[in-house]
Design an enzyme around this catalytic site. Structure first.
Site, PDB file in Angstrom:
ATOM      1  N   GLY A 504     -61.706   9.939  16.572  1.00 35.00           N
ATOM      2  CA  GLY A 504     -62.384   9.174  15.532  1.00 35.00           C
ATOM      3  C   GLY A 504     -63.795   8.800  15.913  1.00 35.00           C
ATOM      4  O   GLY A 504     -64.768   9.209  15.259  1.00 35.00           O
ATOM      5  N   ASN A 588     -67.352   0.368  24.479  1.00 34.39           N
ATOM      6  CA  ASN A 588     -67.141  -1.079  24.424  1.00 34.39           C
ATOM      7  C   ASN A 588     -66.002  -1.424  25.383  1.00 34.39           C
ATOM      8  O   ASN A 588     -64.848  -1.114  25.114  1.00 34.39           O
ATOM      9  CB  ASN A 588     -66.789  -1.512  22.993  1.00 34.39           C
ATOM     10  CG  ASN A 588     -66.600  -3.023  22.872  1.00 34.39           C
ATOM     11  OD1 ASN A 588     -66.108  -3.673  23.794  1.00 34.39           O
ATOM     12  ND2 ASN A 588     -66.986  -3.573  21.731  1.00 34.39           N
ATOM     13  N   GLN A 595     -57.295  -0.526  24.326  1.00 35.44           N
ATOM     14  CA  GLN A 595     -56.713   0.779  24.020  1.00 35.44           C
ATOM     15  C   GLN A 595     -55.929   1.325  25.207  1.00 35.44           C
ATOM     16  O   GLN A 595     -54.816   1.820  25.061  1.00 35.44           O
ATOM     17  CB  GLN A 595     -57.826   1.771  23.660  1.00 35.44           C
ATOM     18  CG  GLN A 595     -58.422   1.532  22.303  1.00 35.44           C
ATOM     19  CD  GLN A 595     -57.672   2.331  21.261  1.00 35.44           C
ATOM     20  OE1 GLN A 595     -56.493   2.107  21.016  1.00 35.44           O
ATOM     21  NE2 GLN A 595     -58.341   3.271  20.651  1.00 35.44           N
ATOM     22  N   GLU A 662     -55.390   7.769  23.131  1.00 37.61           N
ATOM     23  CA  GLU A 662     -54.102   8.343  23.460  1.00 37.61           C
ATOM     24  C   GLU A 662     -53.846   8.565  24.936  1.00 37.61           C
ATOM     25  O   GLU A 662     -52.709   8.560  25.385  1.00 37.61           O
ATOM     26  CB  GLU A 662     -53.945   9.667  22.683  1.00 37.61           C
ATOM     27  CG  GLU A 662     -53.715   9.365  21.207  1.00 37.61           C
ATOM     28  CD  GLU A 662     -53.948  10.544  20.284  1.00 37.61           C
ATOM     29  OE1 GLU A 662     -55.123  10.898  20.118  1.00 37.61           O
ATOM     30  OE2 GLU A 662     -52.995  11.088  19.753  1.00 37.61           O
TER      31      GLU A 662
END
Lengths: 696, 326
Positions: A504, A588, A595, A662
């Site tokens: 993304g 960031n 994540q 991921e």
């Protein structure tokens, strides 16, 4: 034009929509209330295969407030489509238990649900087959595995190499079906007017969903609008259209009023995709010093009879380690089961569990430290494509992780570290995930008041995408971040690819940078003044993405786990989990850490808890709620830490970033399984590692 | 969810009087409301007894403790007298559910919660407990978490409560108000084995309302503990649990109380193990003999055989811990 020398990319900017979210001001799909709203309650098949012969709606229609009972006998016709899973209520066929067979629309949710419970579908049931087996007679080799990799791949003579290898590991691993359980379950509000269809949906791709819905209703994409400014988690489950959103749109068309449809968590286990169960066999042939001569990775997995979803389980094995001889295969069987789909790092996650467990077994067999074993098999170029890596810092991750984790004095002997009633062990595994980039469009606008608006149909599924895009735009505009507003989550905005595949930010960010650069140029040419009506520039990156230089682009990582196994009960708890990642430039640190930590937590959950239990007689997943389908919660993750090594990779995108959504999950389960072996001496090759695998 | 009526009586007598056809008592609602949403139970009326004036915890003249049925699980676990005199009960309560659920769940409701067997909870599947005569798919299906003791051809469900296991070990009495007046039901004895009628979880009759639980004076309970094996550290039902109290004098077991959880349709009082232990030396060998004496009756199903060594190991561990306690 206000310009600044401050660089926002790389800084830990707080979420730009944080306040909206924590105060409840942010509206999610289910919270839209158009005028004349109605409520839908779907009915799911209670057989796994057969035909609907009739639908006794008498009692349901008598429930006060019921507006319509819709089933294939009276549903509006959809355009013929290859998307059989989305052709809801178009046929009497039942392809899996839990498939939608009807929907009740009513003035209230309670009335709809009561009526749905009173509907009596009449079925002609046929024998079904829902069991994945490596010897299933209907196994076949799919054309491609997700998204478009060849199913099989062979280099050299792996059989001969295995036969002549002094050390061979030959082991079978299994992973169960697993279900995405985002905090916000799927929901849609569908509304028709003269202009066409508007859908408020919890989706990872407004543009893509528009493209999937429009043809079903025989319309050009411009007549469908998908609005999704806030999404409460996705992990892939919301990456593509699922039947519920078509059902909502179809019901709204039928009753001529807006329809709200929330998928309950129970329903989710049949209709919103899941990670396929896998059976895997890994064979490694090596010299006594650990140098690999052969890697063979064979995979068996399932899909539904409606759609072919072939997961790329062994694809990472093709590029992970150097070995002159290699074979990877995928075999699929189409069963009478719900359609599997994407779940955080599909393919890499179960595949690397098997490969990285096998590597640990090889390290034990060779008497080598598992990090040293990996170092000895580090390839100079991508073994699959033969291309140079744009950057590959796997060894840096392993070594930095070893330093931080305290690996140096590790006693390799299994089952000898006992404190009280607990057995302790540590394990390590490698991770990888491709750094993809897809075409996107964006516009950047200078407003007369000195602020900027950047528009792109991206989706922020909780990752902080909107925040990071704001940072990227501010830097490209050389503007203070407070003056930059990014609008996302609407298919009316410039077209953008899915928030998935960890691509993304790389994809959207490229388009945002190009649009901002074009706007800056435009403003400079006009002397730096914003015209009274504002100025706007747009960008499309299809050409740039197509023309990018040929490199193998992948992120890498290393996970380290420490487990404590109760010697009496076999209960396994992860006492420490540490990951180090090499994923290009970290845009960031705050959202990135979330994540990575989230991915590792999900991997821990996979290792120890998650399993969707199929009852073959009924053909559905039995444990369809969060009391029975266990995911890791706070007490299960006392100490999860994520670090990264900085990478300066010029071959990626204008930000120099790789995806990070991921890779955190990929090696985690193997690291934990390897730690369990170190703690107990028991090699668990079948996930999840629950106490019944260890109690003696 | 089916439409239902709702009433909130002022006292136990009027609650019992209200319980007509199709009505059920509502306590904290942490299980009943779930089951209503799932269509597993479809009461026509809810009689809310969660706010009756029975949320007291007080000492009884005999030195025991009287706990009102409306006391919240969280409050009971935190009560100083419970923690001091019956640590097994406090530990059992704290090992159950989540903080949020413990703050809602009541003592009365906890005793009456239904099995979490997946077939019972899914109305699209057969279940003798939910629909007598429809069959028991769990027996030949997914019974990893189900019974190894006392089950029948009709049902292999387990009782899900942690609290009840501790109460059975302690020999608590349940006070019941019924259409015929008040009475006391001893534990064990409240819950029943499935036999050929698994639809009934307890010996309570229609209209019976649990008003309180009475804990006996039991000095040995000061040395007691609850240990629960489960699939994750966060809230989850027991895969197996042990509640035990032990009194050791001069290296000999003077008295003991033992119950097992998640092994049967009832919280299981381990009388064979207790009998084997009383008067025996407090040694690991004796503990093992006691565990084997109890588990000789185990009849594991094809996919839950691991529960037998799990029960043995866990019981040994708890008894060893209690024997070593200062």
């Amino acid at each position: 034009m206000t310009t600044t020398d401050v660089k926002y990319v790389g800084s830990a900017l707080d979420r730009v929509d944080g306040v909206e979210k924590v105060t409840g001001a942010a509206r999610f799909a289910f919270e839209y209330r158009p005028r004349d709203l109605t409520y839908a309650a779907p009915v799911q098949a209670t057989i796994a295969r057969g035909e609907i012969k009739g639908m006794d709606a008498g009692a349901a229609l008598k429930v006060p407030g019921v507006i319509a009972v819709i089933w294939h006998g009276n549903a509006p016709r959809l355009a013929p489509s290859d998307a059989a899973e989305l052709s809801v209520l178009q046929s009497p066929r039942v392809a899996y238990r839990g498939q939608y067979v009807a929907v009740v629309v009513a003035e209230t949710l309670e009335a709809a649900q009561e009526a749905a419970a009173l509907l009596r579908p009449e079925y002609a049931e046929e024998g079904h087959d829902v069991e994945l087996r490596a010897d299933h007679p209907r196994l076949y080799r799919p054309e491609h595995v997700n998204p478009r990799f060849p199913a099989d791949d062979e280099r050299g003579d792996p059989d001969a190499a295995l036969a002549s290898s002094p050390v061979v590991v030959d082991a079978a691993y299994t992973t169960p079906a697993e279900h995405n359980n985002p905090m916000e379950p799927h929901a849609a509000v569908a509304e028709w007017d003269a202009g066409g269809l508007t859908v408020y949906d919890s989706t990872q791709q407004p543009s893509g969903l528009r493209g999937q819905l429009a043809p079903l209703f025989g319309m050009p994409p411009e007549q469908v609008r998908v609005i999704a400014p806030y999404v409460g988690g996705g992990f892939g489950a919301k990456g593509r259209a699922h039947p519920y959103v078509v059902l909502a749109a179809l019901a709204a068309k039928q009753v001529g009023r807006p329809v709200k449809l929330a998928v309950t968590r129970r329903e989710m286990f049949a209709v919103t995709g899941y990670r396929t169960p896998t059976i895997q066999r890994v064979r490694l042939g090596a010299e006594a010093d650990g140098r690999l001569s052969a890697i063979v990775h064979d995979v068996w997995e399932q899909s539904s009879t409606l759609a072919e979803f072939a997961e790329q389980t062994a694809v990472a094995t093709r590029m992970m380690y150097a070995a002159p001889h290699r074979r990877t295969t995928h075999r699929l069987v189409r069963l009478d089961v719900p359609t599997p789909s994407w779940m955080r790092a599909p393919g890499e996650t179960p595949g690397m569990f098997a490969l990285e467990s096998a590597m640990d077994e090889l390290a034990v067999a060779c008497g080598l430290d598992p990090i040293e074993l990996r170092a000895r098999n580090e390839p100079a170029t991508d073994p699959d494509a033969g291309l140079p890596f744009s950057s590959r810092n796997l060894l840096a991750c392993l070594r930095e992780g070893a330093r931080r984790f305290g690996w140096a004095d590790r006693d390799p002997r299994p089952g000898v570290r006992r404190r009280g009633g607990l057995l302790y062990g540590t394990g390590v595994a490698s991770s990888t995930y491709p750094a993809y980039r897809a075409p996107a469009q964006a516009t950047a606008r200078a407003e007369p008041d000195g602020s900027y608006t950047v528009r792109i149909a991206a989706a922020d599924i909780g990752t902080g995408a909107k925040t990071v895009l704001t940072q990227i735009a501010a830097d490209a505009l050389r503007a203070p971040v407070a003056l930059v507003r990014v609008e996302i989550g609407d298919s009316a905005l410039p077209q953008a690819p899915v928030a998935g595949g960890s691509m993304g930010t790389a994809s959207w960010g490229t388009a945002v940078v190009r649009a901002c650069e074009a706007l800056t140029r435009e403003l400079e040419e006009s002397g730096g003044r914003v015209p009274p009506g504002g100025a706007e520039a747009s960008a499309a990156t299809a050409q740039e993405v197509k023309e990018q230089e040929k490199y193998a682009r992948h992120a890498f990582g290393a996970q380290f786990a420490e487990v404590a196994v109760d010697a009496a009960t076999g209960e396994t708890r992860v006492t420490r989990l540490l990951g180090v990642f090499a994923a290009g430039r970290i845009l960031n640190p705050k959202t990135a850490r979330s994540q990575f930590v989230g991915g590792m937590t999900m991997g821990l959950s996979m290792a120890l808890m998650e399993e969707s239990v199929m009852d073959a007689r009924f053909g559905d997943y039995l444990n369809h709620d969060l009391a029975q389908y266990h995911i890791a919660a706070h007490a299960d993750v006392p100490d999860v830490r994520a670090y990264w090594v900085e990478e300066d990779d010029p071959h990626l995108n204008p930000m120099g970033s790789k995806g990070i959504g991921e890779i955190g999950i990929v090696g985690t389960a193997a690291a934990i399984a390897n730690a369990v072996h170190h703690a107990t001496g028991v090699r668990v090759r079948d996930l999840p590692i629950r106490l019944d695998r260890l109690v003696r | 969810m089916r439409p239902f009526s709702y009433a909130r009586p002022a006292d136990a007598r009027s609650a019992v009087a209200m319980l007509g056809d199709g009505a059920v008592y509502l306590g904290g609602g942490t299980n009943l409301v779930d089951l209503m949403r799932l269509g597993v139970v479809e009461p026509g009326a809810l009689v809310d007894v969660s706010r009756l004036a029975d949320d007291v915890i007080e000492e009884t003249p005999g030195g025991g403790l009287l706990v009102g049925a409306g006391v919240r699980n969280g409050d009971l676990a935190a009560h100083p007298l419970v923690r001091r005199r019956y640590p097994v009960l406090a530990e059992a309560l704290l090992s159950g559910a989540s903080g949020q659920l413990r703050n809602m769940a009541t003592v009365g409701g906890n005793l009456l919660q239904r099995t979490r067997c997946s077939y019972f909870q899914d109305v699209t599947k057969p279940c003798n407990k939910r629909e007598p005569g429809s069959g028991c798919p769990a027996r030949t299906g997914d019974h990893r978490n189900l019974a190894i003791l006392g089950h029948s051809e009709s049902c292999v469900a387990t009782h899900p409560s942690d609290m009840a296991v501790a109460l059975v070990a302690l020999g608590a009495q349940v006070r019941v108000e019924g259409p015929g007046g008040a009475r006391a039901v001893p534990m064990p004895g409240l819950h029943r084995l499935p036999g050929d009628d698994p639809s009934r979880d307890t010996v309570l009759e229609p209209g019976d309302l649990i008003t309180a639980v009475e804990l006996p004076a039991l000095p040995l309970a000061a040395r007691s503990r609850y240990r629960k094996a489960r699939d994750r550290a966060s809230f989850s039902f027991a895969v197996l649990s042990v509640a035990a109290a032990l009194e050791v004098d001069g290296g000999v077991v003077r008295d003991c109380r033992i119950a097992l959880g998640a092994v049967a349709h009832v919280p299981w009082r381990a009388e064979a193990a207790e009998a084997a232990l009383r008067g025996a030396p407090a040694t690991e060998a004796a503990f093992a003999r006691a565990a084997d004496a109890e588990l000789a009756a185990a009849r594991p199903l094809p996919r839950n055989g691991f529960k037998v060594p799990l029960a043995r190991n866990l019981l040994l561990r708890v008894l060893a811990d209690l024997a070593e306690m200062p």
